[in-house]
Every structure is written in structure tokens, then in C-alpha cells.
Design an enzyme around this catalytic site. Structure first.
Site, PDB file in Angstrom:
ATOM      1  N   ASP A 176      51.658  62.901 100.751  1.00 36.70           N
ATOM      2  CA  ASP A 176      50.735  61.774 100.605  1.00 36.70           C
ATOM      3  C   ASP A 176      50.226  61.675  99.163  1.00 36.70           C
ATOM      4  O   ASP A 176      50.114  60.584  98.604  1.00 36.70           O
ATOM      5  CB  ASP A 176      49.553  61.951 101.565  1.00 36.70           C
ATOM      6  CG  ASP A 176      50.002  62.219 102.987  1.00 36.70           C
ATOM      7  OD1 ASP A 176      50.755  61.396 103.529  1.00 36.70           O
ATOM      8  OD2 ASP A 176      49.613  63.259 103.545  1.00 36.70           O
ATOM      9  N   HIS A 204      46.458  64.517 107.663  1.00 35.80           N
ATOM     10  CA  HIS A 204      47.778  63.927 107.384  1.00 35.80           C
ATOM     11  C   HIS A 204      48.108  62.981 108.536  1.00 35.80           C
ATOM     12  O   HIS A 204      48.895  63.287 109.431  1.00 35.80           O
ATOM     13  CB  HIS A 204      48.837  65.021 107.252  1.00 35.80           C
ATOM     14  CG  HIS A 204      50.216  64.487 107.056  1.00 35.80           C
ATOM     15  ND1 HIS A 204      50.564  63.708 105.975  1.00 35.80           N
ATOM     16  CD2 HIS A 204      51.343  64.592 107.814  1.00 35.80           C
ATOM     17  CE1 HIS A 204      51.836  63.369 106.069  1.00 35.80           C
ATOM     18  NE2 HIS A 204      52.329  63.891 107.190  1.00 35.80           N
TER      19      HIS A 204
END
Length: 350
Positions: A176, A204
Site C-alpha cells: 500500500d 491492510h
């Protein structure tokens, strides 16, 4: 004769100075992420160009024939640092004397499966793997959990290995982080390494918060704040965030498979930084144990923070200002993690 003895001494000395091999485990080793990952580890891109490696590849029994093919390919690469490859479906073999464990394998979400069912299945997997770490691995092992839901899976593994320090467990939010960094770089027309100190806060999942309030962009040799470099606040607070949050789903929709190449690259980045440290003045995003005293995040979570790393130890980069916009986003992803944790712990006690 003296010259010959000197030469022999040099050879012996060179041989004895070689580092001992480290044992690195990859679970889900017959899968597509591992297929993109194993070469980089064995080649020396993660743990160092002079660090011999013993690769331990763990997967479930039906995948062992595939694993045999992976082993053959690794052998055929003729990599000088790769001392041994050990394929196995047994935890007592897979987790023995580990220096690093990269837990990629997990139960994927199937059609019609509720999130609580996914959590229950993964609690069983990571309880078993945590117990194996506890029983067989070195107490200094560094553990990276990749398999989703990564934060909560990491927490379960840690709780199942009580004699291994909580600080030795982390989950992957570097993918990410890399996505956020790349989006800003493309928007500014600069290379990705011209952007530093983006932050992924929280889970996440689609609630994660990619934050660039503290990010800097090198534009024509001068570092400027990301907001000043991008010059589009509405994009940074809108499409940028949703693009990063939903990038995994977008890859699946386009590719019909989940992220593999980029996930493997992020795993390498994460472990290399953990091994060798972050650059001065820079921090990276890692899912790490929240002790309850950083940025108002509830304790007993694996939460993604900005960290800097030295001597294989991470520290949360404290003291950053948090505005109301960021606070709301950070709290929302923390709330999701609290709910996940409580559900998972109810299964852990069963």
C-alpha cells in the site's frame, strides 16, 4: 614453499570468513506471490549480496508436486548464495531454527463466504503457525505476515508464540505504501524514489488511510511538501485515497488474479529495510504492534504506522501532527481492527 603456504592461508581465511547461512521460510510457497518472490531472496536482493541462504518452502500436501517444480527452477538458476532448498508440508521441518519467516499462505475469501468465516479459518492457520514458531524457531526470528487479513493474522500468530517478542512480528502494508508513493510520483511527473514519507495508517483493507500530509517530493532537485507539489487538494483527499484503498481489487478485476509481482516487491522492500534499516530522515509503513501509546491507537492491535528501523529494530515515528481529517480516517480503520481482533480472539479461545 612460503608463497604456497601464504596462498593456502589466504584461501582458508577467505573460506572461514563467509557468513553462516540464514534459514528463511516462505509459506504458500507454491503460490503466485512466492513464485515472484523466491528468486529475489535467493539472489541476495533482500538479505545481502554476501549472505548465504537456506530456503525453506512450506505448503499444503496437495501442492507438493508443484513445489517440486519450484525447487527444480531454483536449482536451475544456479544462484551462488543459495545453499539449500527444503520443500515440506510439515511444520516441524518448516519452522525449525528460522532466522526469518514470511507467511504468505492463508485461506482466501471464497464466493459466499462471510468475513467472520474467513477470520475463523485463518485463526486456525495462524494459531498453528504461531505455535510452530514458538516451538521450533529461533527467538530472534523476524516474522512478516502477508496472508490476509494480514493485521489480524499477525496478531494471532504473535499471541500463539508468547516467548517471541511482539516486536518481532509485522504485517505487510508496504505494498500500500508503494502504491501511494507511485500515485503521487505519477501525478507530479517524477520518479517514485523522488517521493518519501508517505504513510499507511491502520488495516491492510479498504479502510486503510494513505496519508501524504508529511510526504515530501523532490521536484527539480528541491524537496517540497506533497500537497504543494501536487497542487490538487481535492484529488489528494478523494481519488488518491480511494485508488490506493481499492488498488488490489482493481488489479484482480483487470488481471483476474491478485497482485503478485508488486506484492513480492513489497515483501522484499519490507524485509530488506527490517534487516538493514531505513535511510536517515525517512520512514516506511509497517503493520506493527500497537502498545496503546502512539497516536491514540487502541492497544493490542497490529496497526500500520510510520516506522524507522535500525539494527533490525523498528520504532514508531512519533510526534507527527494529526489534523481532524486524518484523525477520523485513522480512528475508522482502528475501529475495524478492534472488531476483527475481538472476533478472531473469540475463535482463538475455542
Amino acid at each position: 614453499m612460503l608463497t604456497l603456504l601464504s596462498a593456502m592461508y589466504i584461501v582458508v581465511r577467505a573460506a572461514s570468513s563467509e557468513a553462516d547461512p540464514i534459514r528463511v521460510l516462505v509459506t504458500g510457497a507454491a503460490g503466485q506471490i512466492a513464485y515472484s518472490l523466491l528468486y529475489s531472496i535467493a539472489k541476495g536482493d533482500v538479505f545481502g549480496k554476501d549472505q548465504p541462504i537456506i530456503l525453506v518452502l512450506l505448503d499444503i500436501p496437495p501442492m507438493l508436486p508443484v513445489l517440486d517444480g519450484v525447487v527444480m527452477e531454483l536449482q536451475d538458476c544456479a544462484l551462488p548464495l543459495l545453499r539449500e532448498v527444503i520443500p515440506t508440508d510439515k511444520v516441524e521441518v518448516g519452522f525449525k531454527d528460522l532466522d526469518a519467516a514470511i507467511l504468505v499462505g492463508s485461506m482466501p475469501r471464497k464466493e459466499g463466504m462471510e468475513r467472520k468465516d474467513l477470520l475463523k479459518a485463518n485463526v486456525a492457520i495462524f494459531k498453528t503457525q504461531g505455535a510452530a514458531l514458538e516451538k521450533y524457531a529461533k527467538k530472534t526470528v523476524r516474522v512478516l505476515v502477508v496472508g490476509n487479513p494480514a493485521n489480524t493474522n499477525c496478531l494471532i500468530a504473535s499471541k500463539s508464540a508468547p516467548s517471541i517478542p511482539k516486536e518481532n512480528f509485522s504485517c505487510l502494508t508496504r505494498l500500500d505504501h508503494n502504491r501511494a508513493r507511485s500515485q503521487v510520483a505519477m501525478r507530479c511527473g517524477v520518479p517514485a524514489d523522488a517521493v518519501k514519507n508517505v504513510i499507511i495508517w491502520g488495516n491492510h483493507s479498504s479502510t486503510q488511510y494513505p496519508d501524504v500530509h508529511h510526504a515530501m517530493v523532490n521536484v527539480h532537485g528541491k524537496e517540497v511538501k506533497a500537497y504543494d507539489a501536487v497542487k490538487d487538494d481535492s484529488w489528494l483527499k478523494g481519488d488518491f485515497i480511494s485508488t490506493v484503498q481499492l488498488r488490489g481489487a482493481a488489479v484482480i478485476k483487470a488481471r483476474k488474479l491478485s497482485s503478485a509481482m508488486s506484492a513480492a516487491k513489497a515483501i522484499c522492500d519490507h524485509m530488506r529495510d527490517w534487516w538493514f534499516g531505513t535511510l536517515d530522515g525517512e520512514f516506511m509503513s509497517m503493520g506493527v504492534y500497537a502498545g496503546g501509546n502512539s497516536y491514540g491507537i487502541p492497544e493490542d492491535l497490529i496497526y500500520s504506522f510510520p516506522v524507522h528501523i535500525k539494527n533490525k529494530s523498528w520504532n514508531i515515528h512519533d510526534g507527527l501532527t494529526v489534523n481532524d481529517f486524518s484523525r477520523a480516517k485513522m480512528d475508522a480503520t482502528a475501529a475495524e481492527l478492534v472488531e476483527e481482533r475481538d472476533t478472531a480472539l473469540s475463535f482463538l479461545s475455542q
